[in-house]
Write a protein that holds these residues in place. Sequence first.
Motif, PDB file in Angstrom:
ATOM      1  N   TYR A  86       3.319  10.730  -9.964  1.00  0.00           N
ATOM      2  CA  TYR A  86       3.056  10.515 -10.327  1.00  0.00           C
ATOM      3  C   TYR A  86       2.090  11.963 -10.298  1.00  0.00           C
ATOM      4  CZ  TYR A  86      -0.017  10.387 -14.494  1.00  0.00           C
ATOM      5  OH  TYR A  86      -0.284  10.718 -16.001  1.00  0.00           O
ATOM      6  N   GLN A  87       1.712  12.031  -9.497  1.00  0.00           N
ATOM      7  CA  GLN A  87       0.473  13.405  -9.303  1.00  0.00           C
ATOM      8  C   GLN A  87       1.642  14.887  -9.267  1.00  0.00           C
ATOM      9  OE1 GLN A  87      -2.936  13.481  -9.532  1.00  0.00           O
ATOM     10  NE2 GLN A  87      -2.628  11.707  -9.620  1.00  0.00           N
ATOM     11  N   THR A  88       2.768  14.593  -9.434  1.00  0.00           N
ATOM     12  CA  THR A  88       3.903  16.028  -9.089  1.00  0.00           C
ATOM     13  C   THR A  88       4.307  15.477 -10.324  1.00  0.00           C
ATOM     14  OG1 THR A  88       3.977  15.351  -7.223  1.00  0.00           O
ATOM     15  CG2 THR A  88       6.093  16.544  -7.586  1.00  0.00           C
ATOM     16  N   THR A  89       5.134  14.859 -10.515  1.00  0.00           N
ATOM     17  CA  THR A  89       5.744  14.634 -12.241  1.00  0.00           C
ATOM     18  C   THR A  89       4.857  14.534 -13.700  1.00  0.00           C
ATOM     19  OG1 THR A  89       6.292  12.267 -11.648  1.00  0.00           O
ATOM     20  CG2 THR A  89       7.727  13.984 -10.571  1.00  0.00           C
ATOM     21  N   LYS A  90       3.994  13.801 -12.923  1.00  0.00           N
ATOM     22  CA  LYS A  90       3.532  12.928 -14.310  1.00  0.00           C
ATOM     23  C   LYS A  90       4.292  12.316 -15.873  1.00  0.00           C
ATOM     24  CE  LYS A  90      -0.719  14.752 -13.474  1.00  0.00           C
ATOM     25  NZ  LYS A  90      -1.602  13.960 -13.308  1.00  0.00           N
ATOM     26  N   GLN A  91       5.009  11.375 -15.377  1.00  0.00           N
ATOM     27  CA  GLN A  91       5.739  10.723 -15.885  1.00  0.00           C
ATOM     28  C   GLN A  91       5.191   9.606 -16.346  1.00  0.00           C
ATOM     29  OE1 GLN A  91       9.747   9.819 -13.794  1.00  0.00           O
ATOM     30  NE2 GLN A  91      10.042  11.714 -12.953  1.00  0.00           N
ATOM     31  N   LYS A  99       0.843  -1.689   0.334  1.00  0.00           N
ATOM     32  CA  LYS A  99       0.488  -0.140   0.263  1.00  0.00           C
ATOM     33  C   LYS A  99       0.588   0.999  -0.089  1.00  0.00           C
ATOM     34  CE  LYS A  99      -2.623  -1.261   3.518  1.00  0.00           C
ATOM     35  NZ  LYS A  99      -3.967  -1.506   4.418  1.00  0.00           N
ATOM     36  N   THR A 100       1.934   1.144   0.289  1.00  0.00           N
ATOM     37  CA  THR A 100       2.722   2.249   1.008  1.00  0.00           C
ATOM     38  C   THR A 100       3.501   2.417  -0.913  1.00  0.00           C
ATOM     39  OG1 THR A 100       3.549   1.631   2.591  1.00  0.00           O
ATOM     40  CG2 THR A 100       4.562   3.086   1.797  1.00  0.00           C
ATOM     41  N   PHE A 101       3.899   1.453  -1.479  1.00  0.00           N
ATOM     42  CA  PHE A 101       4.254   2.010  -2.443  1.00  0.00           C
ATOM     43  C   PHE A 101       3.766   1.905  -3.389  1.00  0.00           C
ATOM     44  CE2 PHE A 101       4.456  -1.112  -6.966  1.00  0.00           C
ATOM     45  CZ  PHE A 101       5.697  -0.545  -7.283  1.00  0.00           C
ATOM     46  N   TYR A 102       2.177   1.600  -3.665  1.00  0.00           N
ATOM     47  CA  TYR A 102       1.182   1.822  -4.151  1.00  0.00           C
ATOM     48  C   TYR A 102       0.946   3.772  -4.143  1.00  0.00           C
ATOM     49  CZ  TYR A 102      -3.550   3.624  -6.870  1.00  0.00           C
ATOM     50  OH  TYR A 102      -3.959   4.161  -7.202  1.00  0.00           O
ATOM     51  N   LYS A 103       1.056   3.885  -2.545  1.00  0.00           N
ATOM     52  CA  LYS A 103       0.646   5.127  -2.809  1.00  0.00           C
ATOM     53  C   LYS A 103       1.936   6.327  -3.311  1.00  0.00           C
ATOM     54  CE  LYS A 103      -2.061   4.699   1.420  1.00  0.00           C
ATOM     55  NZ  LYS A 103      -2.373   4.423   2.874  1.00  0.00           N
ATOM     56  N   GLU A 104       3.217   5.715  -2.836  1.00  0.00           N
ATOM     57  CA  GLU A 104       4.250   6.952  -3.206  1.00  0.00           C
ATOM     58  C   GLU A 104       4.168   6.909  -4.774  1.00  0.00           C
ATOM     59  OE1 GLU A 104       7.386   4.753  -1.975  1.00  0.00           O
ATOM     60  OE2 GLU A 104       7.079   5.814   0.335  1.00  0.00           O
ATOM     61  N   THR A 105       3.816   5.829  -4.980  1.00  0.00           N
ATOM     62  CA  THR A 105       4.010   5.744  -7.066  1.00  0.00           C
ATOM     63  C   THR A 105       2.690   7.247  -7.109  1.00  0.00           C
ATOM     64  OG1 THR A 105       4.498   4.088  -6.990  1.00  0.00           O
ATOM     65  CG2 THR A 105       3.500   4.271  -9.042  1.00  0.00           C
ATOM     66  N   TYR A 106       1.439   6.758  -6.816  1.00  0.00           N
ATOM     67  CA  TYR A 106      -0.104   7.846  -7.252  1.00  0.00           C
ATOM     68  C   TYR A 106       0.558   9.228  -6.800  1.00  0.00           C
ATOM     69  CZ  TYR A 106      -4.146   9.338  -7.058  1.00  0.00           C
ATOM     70  OH  TYR A 106      -5.795  10.105  -6.836  1.00  0.00           O
ATOM     71  N   GLN A 107       1.495   9.392  -5.100  1.00  0.00           N
ATOM     72  CA  GLN A 107       1.646  10.807  -5.011  1.00  0.00           C
ATOM     73  C   GLN A 107       2.906  11.311  -6.417  1.00  0.00           C
ATOM     74  OE1 GLN A 107       2.445  10.400  -1.055  1.00  0.00           O
ATOM     75  NE2 GLN A 107       0.407  10.526  -0.390  1.00  0.00           N
ATOM     76  N   GLY A 122      -6.834   5.259  -7.420  1.00  0.00           N
ATOM     77  CA  GLY A 122      -6.603   6.336  -6.426  1.00  0.00           C
ATOM     78  C   GLY A 122      -6.917   5.693  -5.834  1.00  0.00           C
ATOM     79  N   THR A 123      -6.216   6.746  -4.799  1.00  0.00           N
ATOM     80  CA  THR A 123      -6.184   6.491  -2.769  1.00  0.00           C
ATOM     81  C   THR A 123      -7.453   6.206  -1.588  1.00  0.00           C
ATOM     82  OG1 THR A 123      -5.027   8.672  -2.045  1.00  0.00           O
ATOM     83  CG2 THR A 123      -3.773   7.170  -2.796  1.00  0.00           C
ATOM     84  N   THR A 124      -8.122   7.174  -2.730  1.00  0.00           N
ATOM     85  CA  THR A 124      -9.221   7.017  -1.939  1.00  0.00           C
ATOM     86  C   THR A 124     -10.209   6.934  -2.239  1.00  0.00           C
ATOM     87  OG1 THR A 124     -10.071   9.406  -2.684  1.00  0.00           O
ATOM     88  CG2 THR A 124      -8.723   8.798  -0.302  1.00  0.00           C
ATOM     89  N   GLY A 125     -10.564   6.561  -4.013  1.00  0.00           N
ATOM     90  CA  GLY A 125     -11.909   6.151  -4.436  1.00  0.00           C
ATOM     91  C   GLY A 125     -12.478   7.190  -4.505  1.00  0.00           C
ATOM     92  N   THR A 126     -12.605   8.751  -4.670  1.00  0.00           N
ATOM     93  CA  THR A 126     -13.223  10.342  -4.933  1.00  0.00           C
ATOM     94  C   THR A 126     -13.635   9.716  -6.032  1.00  0.00           C
ATOM     95  OG1 THR A 126     -11.754  11.641  -4.439  1.00  0.00           O
ATOM     96  CG2 THR A 126     -12.429  10.605  -2.194  1.00  0.00           C
ATOM     97  N   ALA A 127     -14.954  11.053  -6.838  1.00  0.00           N
ATOM     98  CA  ALA A 127     -14.529  11.663  -8.191  1.00  0.00           C
ATOM     99  C   ALA A 127     -13.300  12.192  -8.779  1.00  0.00           C
ATOM    100  CB  ALA A 127     -15.432  12.334  -7.712  1.00  0.00           C
ATOM    101  N   PHE A 128     -12.239  12.527  -7.027  1.00  0.00           N
ATOM    102  CA  PHE A 128     -11.468  12.811  -7.847  1.00  0.00           C
ATOM    103  C   PHE A 128     -10.306  11.839  -8.477  1.00  0.00           C
ATOM    104  CE2 PHE A 128      -6.518  14.137  -7.015  1.00  0.00           C
ATOM    105  CZ  PHE A 128      -6.894  15.035  -7.947  1.00  0.00           C
ATOM    106  N   ASP A 129     -10.457  11.109  -8.293  1.00  0.00           N
ATOM    107  CA  ASP A 129      -9.838   9.328  -8.005  1.00  0.00           C
ATOM    108  C   ASP A 129      -9.846   8.962  -9.654  1.00  0.00           C
ATOM    109  OD1 ASP A 129      -7.738   9.705  -6.124  1.00  0.00           O
ATOM    110  OD2 ASP A 129      -9.251   8.644  -4.719  1.00  0.00           O
ATOM    111  N   ILE A 130     -12.033   9.070  -9.461  1.00  0.00           N
ATOM    112  CA  ILE A 130     -12.121   8.685 -10.866  1.00  0.00           C
ATOM    113  C   ILE A 130     -12.193   9.041 -12.248  1.00  0.00           C
ATOM    114  CG2 ILE A 130     -14.220   7.761 -11.714  1.00  0.00           C
ATOM    115  CD1 ILE A 130     -15.166   7.493  -9.425  1.00  0.00           C
TER     116      ILE A 130
END
Length: 228
Positions: free
Chosen positions: A131-136, A121-129, A154-162
Amino acid sequence: MAALTSGEVCIKYLLFVFNFVIWLAGTGVLAVGLWLRFDSRTEGLFQVEGSPTAFFTGVYILIVAGALMMVVGFLGCCGAIRESPCMLGLFFIFLLVLFAAEVAAGIYGLSNKDTIVDELKTFYKETYQNYQTTKQEALKEALRAIQYSLQCCGTTGTAFDIAQDTCPKKEGSQLLITTSCPAAIDDLFNSKLHIIGGVGIGIGVIMIFGMIFSMLLCCAIKRTREIV
């Protein structure tokens, strides 16, 4: 010099087919590992400073496992078809080592399940964050691979993640039912642990039969080469 009995000949060809399948599977695993390592969309992960190391470890494990499976399959196929006790002996040793490694990994995984889940879960969250910063592009492909395989977002499953371009596409009422990836990882290891364990036990049983057949054939070959 005596000849192999019909039952021993049957074991010989069963062992050959068994190991040919192992060799093909090893080729596939090695190909996936090399593709993840050198594909232009993911190789950037190996060059980005601070990228999560879990992905690297997983890729190298795939490469090593695929290479070992190919070696084991080759030794088993050649040893069976050429009736070579030496190759069959090496095949037995390799298979025994892999079996011991699987048992050790299973024991480690069961005793450290919570730690492994937290690390994933930590690996996923770090990768997600990241990507949000660098867009690589490399991070994007890693996220897409995880999210499409687990059908999460996403990390929360909210509309923003979708709304993210890495998430599986959904329409209609499915937009209201979205699982976050940390929750999907929890579900994979908790509710589906028996499936993972069943697959591991099945592989272990196949290995045991492979070792038994290799020893039976090896003993039969040695017997036929004795001067009577």
